[in-house]
Motif scaffolding. Sequence first.
Motif, PDB file in Angstrom:
ATOM      1  N   LYS A   1      72.361 -21.001   2.548  1.00  0.00           N
ATOM      2  CA  LYS A   1      72.462 -22.072   1.568  1.00  0.00           C
ATOM      3  C   LYS A   1      73.580 -21.748   0.591  1.00  0.00           C
TER       4      LYS A   1
ATOM      5  N   GLN B   1      72.042 -25.172  -4.540  1.00  0.00           N
ATOM      6  CA  GLN B   1      71.163 -25.962  -3.684  1.00  0.00           C
ATOM      7  C   GLN B   1      69.711 -25.527  -3.869  1.00  0.00           C
ATOM      8  N   GLN B   2      68.821 -26.253  -3.225  1.00  0.00           N
ATOM      9  CA  GLN B   2      67.426 -25.846  -3.225  1.00  0.00           C
ATOM     10  C   GLN B   2      66.984 -25.608  -1.789  1.00  0.00           C
TER      11      GLN B   2
ATOM     12  N   THR C   1      63.347 -24.920   0.883  1.00  0.00           N
ATOM     13  CA  THR C   1      61.898 -24.898   1.084  1.00  0.00           C
ATOM     14  C   THR C   1      61.584 -24.064   2.308  1.00  0.00           C
TER      15      THR C   1
ATOM     16  N   ARG D   1      62.191 -21.371 -11.298  1.00  0.00           N
ATOM     17  CA  ARG D   1      62.886 -21.955 -10.145  1.00  0.00           C
ATOM     18  C   ARG D   1      62.119 -21.691  -8.839  1.00  0.00           C
TER      19      ARG D   1
ATOM     20  N   ASN E   1      59.334 -23.064  -2.689  1.00  0.00           N
ATOM     21  CA  ASN E   1      60.575 -23.756  -2.986  1.00  0.00           C
ATOM     22  C   ASN E   1      61.373 -22.956  -4.008  1.00  0.00           C
ATOM     23  N   VAL E   2      62.640 -22.863  -3.771  1.00  0.00           N
ATOM     24  CA  VAL E   2      63.528 -22.247  -4.763  1.00  0.00           C
ATOM     25  C   VAL E   2      64.591 -23.279  -5.099  1.00  0.00           C
ATOM     26  N   SER E   3      64.674 -23.634  -6.377  1.00  0.00           N
ATOM     27  CA  SER E   3      65.670 -24.613  -6.793  1.00  0.00           C
ATOM     28  C   SER E   3      66.874 -23.907  -7.420  1.00  0.00           C
ATOM     29  N   THR E   4      67.949 -24.600  -7.507  1.00  0.00           N
ATOM     30  CA  THR E   4      69.183 -24.098  -8.126  1.00  0.00           C
ATOM     31  C   THR E   4      69.455 -22.652  -7.686  1.00  0.00           C
ATOM     32  N   LEU E   5      69.672 -22.486  -6.400  1.00  0.00           N
ATOM     33  CA  LEU E   5      69.836 -21.159  -5.815  1.00  0.00           C
ATOM     34  C   LEU E   5      70.948 -20.366  -6.471  1.00  0.00           C
TER      35      LEU E   5
ATOM     36  N   ASP F   1      69.324 -14.608  -5.145  1.00  0.00           N
ATOM     37  CA  ASP F   1      68.110 -15.042  -4.435  1.00  0.00           C
ATOM     38  C   ASP F   1      68.169 -14.681  -2.956  1.00  0.00           C
TER      39      ASP F   1
END
Lengths: 116, 112
Positions: A13, A17-18, A20, A63, A77-81, A85
């Motif tokens: 990614k 991005q996010q 799942t 996040r 879910n991880v948002s705003t990678l 991460d």
Amino acid sequence: KAGVTQTPRYLIKTRGQQVTLSCSPISGHRSVSWYQQTPGQGLQFLFEYFSETQRNKGNFPGRFSGRQFSNSRSEMNVSTLELGDSALYLCASSFPRDRATIDGYTFGSGTRLTVV
Amino acid sequence: QQQVKQSPQSLIVQKGGISIINCAYENTAFDYFPWYQQFPGKGPALLIAIRPDVSEKKEGRFTISFNKSAKQFSLHIMDSQPGDSATYFCAASKGGSEKLVFGKGTKLTVNP
């Protein structure tokens, strides 16, 4: 019996991005826990779900989130990678742990997330 | 704050030798101490576990020794085999919690 299944196995990614990740526990297991594994920090607890409720949470920013469905399957879910991460994300399921017989988690093989 | 300290980071043993990995913990509320074995590309797999009411537990070639007063526990692998080459993690948890606190891991190499 089938083990813990995590999908996808690999993900690449872009920052911002996010993502799942999915985990299907062993049939009959009701507790699902998530861990992040990195070379520097080792295995760190993210959160645990039991009967669709988050019971425990580690020291990760907001996040990182998760949920569990009525069939015990779980997603995180991880948002705003961020670049940091990048890690192996492991899911583990348990009955929960039978305190009388000393049972343990069963881990899946993980999802390798790379953030570029 | 690292609640479970594991040593050594890496270990090289000859086939047939004894591998010893040590862990120390801080939280006296911990009441469950498992060891996990992880091969490359795989998730950790439970090897053996102990509760603090016993001082030793043996399963095949694997033995956990537990010292409650010193807050230490160790894994002994007897007659080490090349197939034992993997990363080993000690861990701890406290009653009623599914959260495991892991040591940083020991990479074991058993030379043939």
